[in-house]
Design a protein around this motif. Sequence first.
Motif, PDB file in Angstrom:
ATOM      1  N   SER A 199     -30.470 -34.747   0.720  1.00  0.00           N
ATOM      2  CA  SER A 199     -30.116 -33.412   0.229  1.00  0.00           C
ATOM      3  C   SER A 199     -28.976 -33.487  -0.780  1.00  0.00           C
ATOM      4  CB  SER A 199     -29.716 -32.510   1.404  1.00  0.00           C
ATOM      5  OG  SER A 199     -30.771 -32.390   2.334  1.00  0.00           O
ATOM      6  N   ALA A 200     -27.964 -34.291  -0.482  1.00  0.00           N
ATOM      7  CA  ALA A 200     -26.836 -34.430  -1.405  1.00  0.00           C
ATOM      8  C   ALA A 200     -27.287 -35.045  -2.730  1.00  0.00           C
ATOM      9  CB  ALA A 200     -25.740 -35.278  -0.765  1.00  0.00           C
TER      10      ALA A 200
ATOM     11  N   LEU B 262     -20.813 -36.715  -0.789  1.00  0.00           N
ATOM     12  CA  LEU B 262     -21.274 -37.957  -0.159  1.00  0.00           C
ATOM     13  C   LEU B 262     -20.149 -38.646   0.598  1.00  0.00           C
ATOM     14  CD1 LEU B 262     -23.617 -39.285  -2.986  1.00  0.00           C
ATOM     15  CD2 LEU B 262     -24.311 -38.643  -0.660  1.00  0.00           C
ATOM     16  N   LYS B 263     -18.932 -38.562   0.078  1.00  0.00           N
ATOM     17  CA  LYS B 263     -17.791 -39.147   0.780  1.00  0.00           C
ATOM     18  C   LYS B 263     -17.572 -38.442   2.118  1.00  0.00           C
ATOM     19  CE  LYS B 263     -15.171 -41.028  -3.114  1.00  0.00           C
ATOM     20  NZ  LYS B 263     -13.939 -40.881  -3.959  1.00  0.00           N
TER      21      LYS B 263
ATOM     22  N   LEU C 258     -30.161 -26.725   0.962  1.00  0.00           N
ATOM     23  CA  LEU C 258     -30.562 -26.507  -0.428  1.00  0.00           C
ATOM     24  C   LEU C 258     -31.431 -25.282  -0.636  1.00  0.00           C
ATOM     25  CD1 LEU C 258     -31.454 -30.170  -1.524  1.00  0.00           C
ATOM     26  CD2 LEU C 258     -29.238 -28.980  -1.673  1.00  0.00           C
ATOM     27  N   HIS C 259     -31.911 -24.665   0.416  1.00  0.00           N
ATOM     28  CA  HIS C 259     -32.873 -23.556   0.275  1.00  0.00           C
ATOM     29  C   HIS C 259     -32.401 -22.398   1.136  1.00  0.00           C
ATOM     30  CE1 HIS C 259     -37.154 -22.279  -0.668  1.00  0.00           C
ATOM     31  NE2 HIS C 259     -36.787 -21.380   0.233  1.00  0.00           N
ATOM     32  N   LEU C 260     -31.626 -21.499   0.521  1.00  0.00           N
ATOM     33  CA  LEU C 260     -31.007 -20.401   1.260  1.00  0.00           C
ATOM     34  C   LEU C 260     -30.940 -19.177   0.343  1.00  0.00           C
ATOM     35  CD1 LEU C 260     -29.379 -19.696   3.938  1.00  0.00           C
ATOM     36  CD2 LEU C 260     -27.331 -20.187   2.593  1.00  0.00           C
ATOM     37  N   HIS C 261     -31.629 -18.117   0.716  1.00  0.00           N
ATOM     38  CA  HIS C 261     -31.585 -16.861  -0.046  1.00  0.00           C
ATOM     39  C   HIS C 261     -30.382 -16.055   0.420  1.00  0.00           C
ATOM     40  CE1 HIS C 261     -35.708 -17.291  -1.712  1.00  0.00           C
ATOM     41  NE2 HIS C 261     -35.900 -17.975  -0.595  1.00  0.00           N
TER      42      HIS C 261
END
Length: 340
Positions: free
Chosen positions: A319-320, A334-335, A23-26
């Motif tokens: 995270s999802a 999620l699946k 979730l945290h990527l520049h």
Amino acid sequence: MRDPRDHDEESLHRIKGLPKVELHLHIEGAAPPAFIRGLAQEKKVRLDGVFAEDGSYVYRDFVHFLEVYEAATSVLKSPEDYARLTTAVLEECAGSGVIYAETFISPDFCGGGDLGAWREYLHAMQDAADKAERDMGITLRGIVTCVRHFGPEKARAAALCAAETAGDWICGFGMGGDENRGEQRDFAYSFDMAREAGLRLTTHAGEWRGAAEVRRAIEDLGVERIGHGVRAIEDPALVDLIAERGITLEVCPGSNVRLGVYPSLAAHPIQKLRDRGARVTVSTDDPPFFHSTMMQEYENLARTFGWEEEDFIEISKTSADAAFCSADTREALLKRLESA
């Protein structure tokens, strides 16, 4: 959890092979050094002081890191450059087992805050991401970010770009940059604009400034996620508030250690935050700058804290759940996690 000494190579192999959500990527910070060097050579641009002798990025401290980051970014001049960057970044992510990522994208770097130019950059990045999803099975979504040390006026231009292109692919708005410049409340107008456009909100806080900065981000900007947020551990009442409100922390352990926020991973508060009920996720931030990958983050956490497969599966599901994507994308994600 188990005693870290009990992890054998087989268990570490299984852990590293788990599907991952980041979730945290520049996006510029995730650019492989070889990609930036190659682009600079194509454009006949000198990047003095950006690379070490071994070809990796080099910097002295956080402020110098920002300078090197922006110098490396300076060779990215066109939508086509960003399309190529997106492909290069997603190849690295997919190689580490990431199946879904959200990346921070700044209109300041993509067209200088001009809405028309921003649309062109965005279209190029989205096309590259769609192709990567077909070819590599990795899904990417974008979070528009303003840059804190560029000031509130430029943030308003970034927020307008975000609001005008909000939708399935651009799903959030946030703020990065130098946490020691200005105050969270200085950017409230931009965050309100993004919120009114239906975008979900995050901001960097509690990396360099202490717990009070995290509290200000929550109270002044009304975000539901905090980039880093680790210094919240210094205020137990704040951690309780974070847990009660279900605010998610985008924790980047390798980044925090490399930049000197903590002297070692063993000193990092990620486990203490989990123990107190905070919703914790794991990301790489700017992986090549910190000599990290999601696979390495998982291995290091397992070796240091004794996390097992169940711990990492829990992290991925958190995270999802916290992802800013549509409900349909989240259900599909999620699946995939469940089936794996």
